[in-house]
Design an enzyme around this catalytic site. Sequence first.
Site, PDB file in Angstrom:
ATOM      1  N   ALA A 196      39.357  28.792 -30.401  1.00 20.59           N
ATOM      2  CA  ALA A 196      38.281  28.755 -31.401  1.00 20.59           C
ATOM      3  C   ALA A 196      37.496  30.132 -31.510  1.00 20.59           C
ATOM      4  O   ALA A 196      37.644  30.889 -30.410  1.00 20.59           O
ATOM      5  CB  ALA A 196      36.915  27.580 -30.660  1.00 20.59           C
ATOM      6  N   LYS A 197      36.322  29.970 -32.141  1.00 22.94           N
ATOM      7  CA  LYS A 197      35.475  31.252 -32.278  1.00 22.94           C
ATOM      8  C   LYS A 197      34.238  30.983 -32.916  1.00 22.94           C
ATOM      9  O   LYS A 197      34.356  30.025 -33.899  1.00 22.94           O
ATOM     10  CB  LYS A 197      36.040  32.620 -32.841  1.00 22.94           C
ATOM     11  CG  LYS A 197      35.620  33.886 -32.297  1.00 22.94           C
ATOM     12  CD  LYS A 197      36.144  34.253 -30.958  1.00 22.94           C
ATOM     13  CE  LYS A 197      35.402  35.552 -30.422  1.00 22.94           C
ATOM     14  NZ  LYS A 197      36.306  35.754 -29.004  1.00 22.94           N
TER      15      LYS A 197
END
Length: 427
Positions: free
Chosen positions: A116-117
């Site tokens: 994720a980011k």
Amino acid sequence: MVATMPSAAPLMECETPLFVMAQRQLDEIAKEMGLPTQLHERLRYPKRSLTVTVPVRMDDGLVQTFTGYRVHHDVALGPAKGGIRFHPEVNLGEVAALAMLMTWKCALMGLPYGGAKGGIRCKPWKMSLGEQERLTRRYTSEIINLLGPDKDIPAPDMYTNEQTMAWIMDTYSINVGHTVPSVVTGKPVAIGGSLGRHEATGRGVAYCVRRAVSHAGLKSEAPSVAVQGFGNVGSIAAKQLHAHGYKVVAVSDVHGGIYNPQGLDIPRLLAYLSEMGRVTGFPQATAINNQELLATECDILVPAALGNQIREDNVDSLKCKIVVEGANGPTSPEADIYLHEKGVLVVPDILANAGGVTVSYFEWVQGLTQLFWSEEEVNDRLEQIMGRACDRVFTLSKESNLRTRMAALRLGVSTIAEAKRLRGLYP
Ligand code: NAD
């Protein structure tokens, strides 16, 4: 099934240059490993992307509106894991590309996480602490449905830190009605953070340097190192290497660099940095600029500042035998090929700077079990995991004559591919 390039890829808002570069890396390794086309296509795009509007009351009483993102690239192995950055250049493509790299990084390190980011497009250095707190809390509340210790666990990234994580943890906890420390990592030790987390990325870089030196068969008693960027990652890596008898001959920061072929006194330099706020002007060293730092005569170069520093136009000036990438994306694809052909051993970013996410994993485990480890235990386990990952990458690279970057990617991608194959497709 034979691997071919996916045919009708969907057009997406995230197709910026960085995202296209991340896709090209995946395409190259997918072809090399014969990844089934339909799986390859699934992995070229994020599983889900959320764009949010974040209104914030500024100190002057007016409301300013920011744009924020949270992207989950893949969650086949577990909850999504990745940092949150505050920067004016944050956009959906950058966040999606970095989320994809997190998927490969976590899989390579054997962590039970997806990639994720997140980020907010803003200029944090122009905001007061109060404005940053309100921005963080409102952003958290906008993406709260994605978050949770078994869903998505943010961590710090550029211009976010332990305090930011404390605000996210508090906002989430208040919304669910009880304290949930494991919803973030990289938080202060006083509220459930892990000992050794702050130093973990730099320490991991130093472990990789030592492993690479032994793999490359460097015989020097005191191998020489040049470090670009003397922040969290660069300064801690330099400190660790100096303590292990390495000769750190050059370092730099945003203001410029310093060089001493006899080796810099790193403990004194750290004291100088905390007083002066920069490395330039340090006594008993010659001033150099950042290009000269990259071209320093040394055994190991550690780029630990920005992306895209080693490129087609300057790669032939490098004189090192090993590059260990503390920064994310410091080497362009063309420069990576050049270094491989020249016989320079590159420890790629998804391996070299994975110490941070690895100790984030330790922090999450400690929080969930309510059993906290000593700093020594954290560091020992980190060394074991980094060492194992380095050995796997170096071995695959040698056996298959792959660039180390491609070997690391292949190990990450094949882990995800196997998980997806076993889980099958719903419905
Ligand atoms: P930081 O802000 O603590 O330090 C960055 C350093 O780079 C500073 O010394 C700064 O002066 C220097 N710098 C900035 N511009 C420069 C330039 N043009 N030339 C030379 N030096 C320059 O950041 P950090 O946390 O040490 O992160 C460094 C890199 O490592 C980034 O690419 C980051 O994405 C990556 N990274 C960090 C972590 C982490 O846990 N901190 C984890 C993974 C990857």
